[in-house]
Design a protein around this motif. Sequence first.
Motif, PDB file in Angstrom:
ATOM      1  N   PRO A 139       0.812  -1.237   0.000  1.00 46.21           N
ATOM      2  CA  PRO A 139       0.000   0.000   0.000  1.00 46.21           C
ATOM      3  C   PRO A 139       0.834   1.271   0.000  1.00 46.21           C
ATOM      4  N   THR A 140       2.020   1.207   0.586  1.00 52.02           N
ATOM      5  CA  THR A 140       2.897   2.375   0.604  1.00 52.02           C
ATOM      6  C   THR A 140       4.189   2.108  -0.155  1.00 52.02           C
ATOM      7  N   LEU A 141       4.163   1.155  -1.073  1.00 51.63           N
ATOM      8  CA  LEU A 141       5.305   0.850  -1.951  1.00 51.63           C
ATOM      9  C   LEU A 141       6.545   0.415  -1.181  1.00 51.63           C
ATOM     10  N   GLY A 142       6.351  -0.176  -0.006  1.00 53.20           N
ATOM     11  CA  GLY A 142       7.480  -0.628   0.787  1.00 53.20           C
ATOM     12  C   GLY A 142       8.064   0.446   1.681  1.00 53.20           C
ATOM     13  N   ALA A 143       7.421   1.615   1.725  1.00 51.52           N
ATOM     14  CA  ALA A 143       7.871   2.702   2.590  1.00 51.52           C
ATOM     15  C   ALA A 143       6.932   2.817   3.792  1.00 51.52           C
ATOM     16  N   LEU A 144       7.186   3.795   4.639  1.00 57.85           N
ATOM     17  CA  LEU A 144       6.309   4.044   5.771  1.00 57.85           C
ATOM     18  C   LEU A 144       5.048   4.757   5.308  1.00 57.85           C
ATOM     19  N   ALA A 145       3.969   4.592   6.066  1.00 60.21           N
ATOM     20  CA  ALA A 145       2.745   5.331   5.769  1.00 60.21           C
ATOM     21  C   ALA A 145       2.877   6.763   6.264  1.00 60.21           C
ATOM     22  N   VAL A 146       2.210   7.676   5.588  1.00 57.37           N
ATOM     23  CA  VAL A 146       2.242   9.087   5.990  1.00 57.37           C
ATOM     24  C   VAL A 146       1.420   9.248   7.257  1.00 57.37           C
ATOM     25  N   SER A 147       2.043   9.766   8.304  1.00 56.22           N
ATOM     26  CA  SER A 147       1.351   9.970   9.571  1.00 56.22           C
ATOM     27  C   SER A 147       0.613  11.310   9.556  1.00 56.22           C
ATOM     28  N   PRO A 148      -0.385  11.493  10.439  1.00 57.76           N
ATOM     29  CA  PRO A 148      -1.175  12.736  10.421  1.00 57.76           C
ATOM     30  C   PRO A 148      -0.330  14.001  10.567  1.00 57.76           C
ATOM     31  N   HIS A 149       0.725  13.961  11.393  1.00 61.41           N
ATOM     32  CA  HIS A 149       1.513  15.177  11.596  1.00 61.41           C
ATOM     33  C   HIS A 149       2.417  15.494  10.411  1.00 61.41           C
ATOM     34  N   GLN A 150       2.487  14.584   9.425  1.00 68.20           N
ATOM     35  CA  GLN A 150       3.308  14.837   8.249  1.00 68.20           C
ATOM     36  C   GLN A 150       2.510  15.444   7.097  1.00 68.20           C
ATOM     37  N   THR A 151       1.249  15.746   7.306  1.00 67.94           N
ATOM     38  CA  THR A 151       0.409  16.276   6.237  1.00 67.94           C
ATOM     39  C   THR A 151       0.180  17.777   6.354  1.00 67.94           C
ATOM     40  N   ASP A 152       0.914  18.447   7.241  1.00 66.69           N
ATOM     41  CA  ASP A 152       0.676  19.871   7.453  1.00 66.69           C
ATOM     42  C   ASP A 152       1.470  20.761   6.513  1.00 66.69           C
ATOM     43  N   GLY A 153       2.265  20.187   5.631  1.00 61.74           N
ATOM     44  CA  GLY A 153       2.966  20.979   4.623  1.00 61.74           C
ATOM     45  C   GLY A 153       4.287  21.557   5.076  1.00 61.74           C
ATOM     46  N   GLU A 154       4.755  21.223   6.278  1.00 62.21           N
ATOM     47  CA  GLU A 154       6.023  21.750   6.743  1.00 62.21           C
ATOM     48  C   GLU A 154       7.183  20.982   6.128  1.00 62.21           C
ATOM     49  N   GLY A 155       8.361  21.610   6.140  1.00 60.17           N
ATOM     50  CA  GLY A 155       9.560  20.978   5.621  1.00 60.17           C
ATOM     51  C   GLY A 155      10.042  21.634   4.347  1.00 60.17           C
ATOM     52  N   VAL A 156      11.154  21.115   3.827  1.00 56.80           N
ATOM     53  CA  VAL A 156      11.755  21.630   2.596  1.00 56.80           C
ATOM     54  C   VAL A 156      11.131  20.909   1.410  1.00 56.80           C
ATOM     55  N   SER A 157      10.513  21.680   0.522  1.00 54.26           N
ATOM     56  CA  SER A 157       9.861  21.092  -0.652  1.00 54.26           C
ATOM     57  C   SER A 157      10.863  20.930  -1.782  1.00 54.26           C
ATOM     58  N   VAL A 158      10.765  19.820  -2.483  1.00 51.10           N
ATOM     59  CA  VAL A 158      11.595  19.554  -3.653  1.00 51.10           C
ATOM     60  C   VAL A 158      10.669  19.472  -4.857  1.00 51.10           C
ATOM     61  N   CYS A 159      10.858  20.363  -5.829  1.00 43.59           N
ATOM     62  CA  CYS A 159      10.011  20.427  -7.017  1.00 43.59           C
ATOM     63  C   CYS A 159      10.786  19.931  -8.237  1.00 43.59           C
ATOM     64  N   PRO A 160      10.080  19.496  -9.252  1.00 47.19           N
ATOM     65  CA  PRO A 160      10.771  19.010 -10.458  1.00 47.19           C
ATOM     66  C   PRO A 160      11.229  20.172 -11.327  1.00 47.19           C
ATOM     67  N   SER A 161      12.071  19.863 -12.271  1.00 43.09           N
ATOM     68  CA  SER A 161      12.547  20.865 -13.232  1.00 43.09           C
ATOM     69  C   SER A 161      11.784  20.782 -14.544  1.00 43.09           C
ATOM     70  N   THR A 162      10.807  19.903 -14.611  1.00 47.38           N
ATOM     71  CA  THR A 162      10.022  19.720 -15.833  1.00 47.38           C
ATOM     72  C   THR A 162       8.552  19.567 -15.479  1.00 47.38           C
TER      73      THR A 162
END
Length: 423
Positions: A187-210
Motif C-alpha cells: 500500500p505504501t510501496l514498501g515505505a512508511l505510511a504518511v502519519s497525520p503530523h506529516q500532512t501539514d505541509g512543513e519541511g523543505v519542498s523539492v520540485c521538479p525541473s520539468t
Amino acid sequence: MLSTDSVRFFISRLKERLWVKPLILCVLSIGGTFIGRLADDMGLSSVLPEVTLDSVEALLSVMASSMLVIATFAVGSMVAAYASASAGATPRSIPLVIADDVTQNALSAFIGAFIFSIVSLVAVQNDLFASAGLFGMFVLTLLVFAIVVITFVRWVDRIARLGRVVNIIEKAEKAAGDALGRRRHAPTLGALAVSPHQTDGEGVSVCPSTVGYVQHIDLERLQSSAEALNCRVVVTALPGTFVTIRRPLLRIVEDIEGREAFEPEDFSSAFTISSNRTFEDDPRFGLLALSEIADKALSPGINDPGTAINVIGTLVRLFTLWQSPLEKDRLRAITYDRVSVPELVVDDLFDDAFTAIARDGAGMVEVSIRLQKAFYALAETDNPAMVATAKKHSRMALARSERAMVVQDDIDAVRRTAEFSAL
C-alpha cells in the motif's frame, strides 16, 4: 544500481517499443546463418545426407521474396488495429495494444525470417558451406518455415480481435488489476505510511525541473539520498500525479545534516516524469481508461450502452479485488524506513471509475440501474471506507438520473435500486 522495481518498469517500457523484439530476432537470424558452418567444422559430411545447392537456394529465395511482403502486410494490419482501438475505445489504450506479445512476436518472426533468408542466400551462393553445412542450412530453413507458419496462424487469430473494444477492455482490466494488485500487496510501496503530523505541509519542498506526469518513483534512490543526509522525506506526488515546477514531488520533514551538500536533484532524480501516464505503477490510470471506454460508448455518435454496462461489471471485479482481505505474510515488508508514502484513497478511485459514467449515462435507465447495482454490490463489503464511498456515489448518480430522465417510471425504477444508499 537499479532496483528490481526500476528494472520491472524499464522492461515494461521496452515492451511498448515495436523495434526491440524485431532487432533481437534480426541479430539471432544472422547468427543462425552460420550454424551450418558448425556441421562442416565438426566433419559431419560423411554421415549426413547430401542436399543439392539448388534446393537450398530455392527455399531461401521463396522465403526472401515472401517474408518482406508478409511483414509489410503485418505492419499495415497492426496500424489499422491501433487506429481502431483509438477510435472505438480510447487513445489511452494504445500502449496496451502495442505491447501485445503475439503481435510483436509475429512481426519479429517475419522480419527475422526475411533477414535470415537474405543473409543465408548470400552465404550459400558464395560457397560458404560444404555438403554438411548445406544440409544444416536446409534443416534450419525448414525449421524457420515451420515457425513462420505457426506464428502466422496465431497472429491472424489475434489480429482479428486486437482492435475490438471487448479485447481492449480485457487488456485494460488486466493492466488495472495488475497495478491494483501490486499496490494492494504494498500500500505504501514498501515505505512508511504518511502519519497525520506529516500532512501539514512543513519541511523543505523539492520540485521538479520539468512539467508532466509522474510515471515511477525509485524509492531505493530516495532512501539512499535520505540516509546520506540523515533526514526523512514524505512523497507528495504518487505515480499519475501531474506536476509542475511549483508542484512539490516530496518534502524533507527533518533537519538536513550537512545542508551545504544538499542537492534537490538527488531527490527529484528518483522520479520518472513524462508527458503521458503509464499503467504499471498507476492504478488510477487503468480505472480512468476503462471509464473513458464506457463514456465514449455512451456518446450520441456511438450509442452503445452495452459496452458501458460491460465496463461497469469490470470495475466491480477490480474493486472487489482491491478490498478483498490479504494475509499479513503477503504484505510487502517496510524496506524504506526514511521515506513515507501516502496510500491510495478509495474516494479518488471511485471518482476515476464511476463519475463520468454516472454523468453521461444518467439519462439511460439501463445504465443507471446497472450502476446502482454495482454500488450496492460494492457496499456489501467489510471495508467501511468503500461502503461509505459506494453510498455517496449512489446518491450522486441517483441525483443525476432524476435530473436527466423525463419518464417517471424510469426514475422510480432507478430509485428502487438505489434505496440501499439511504440506509
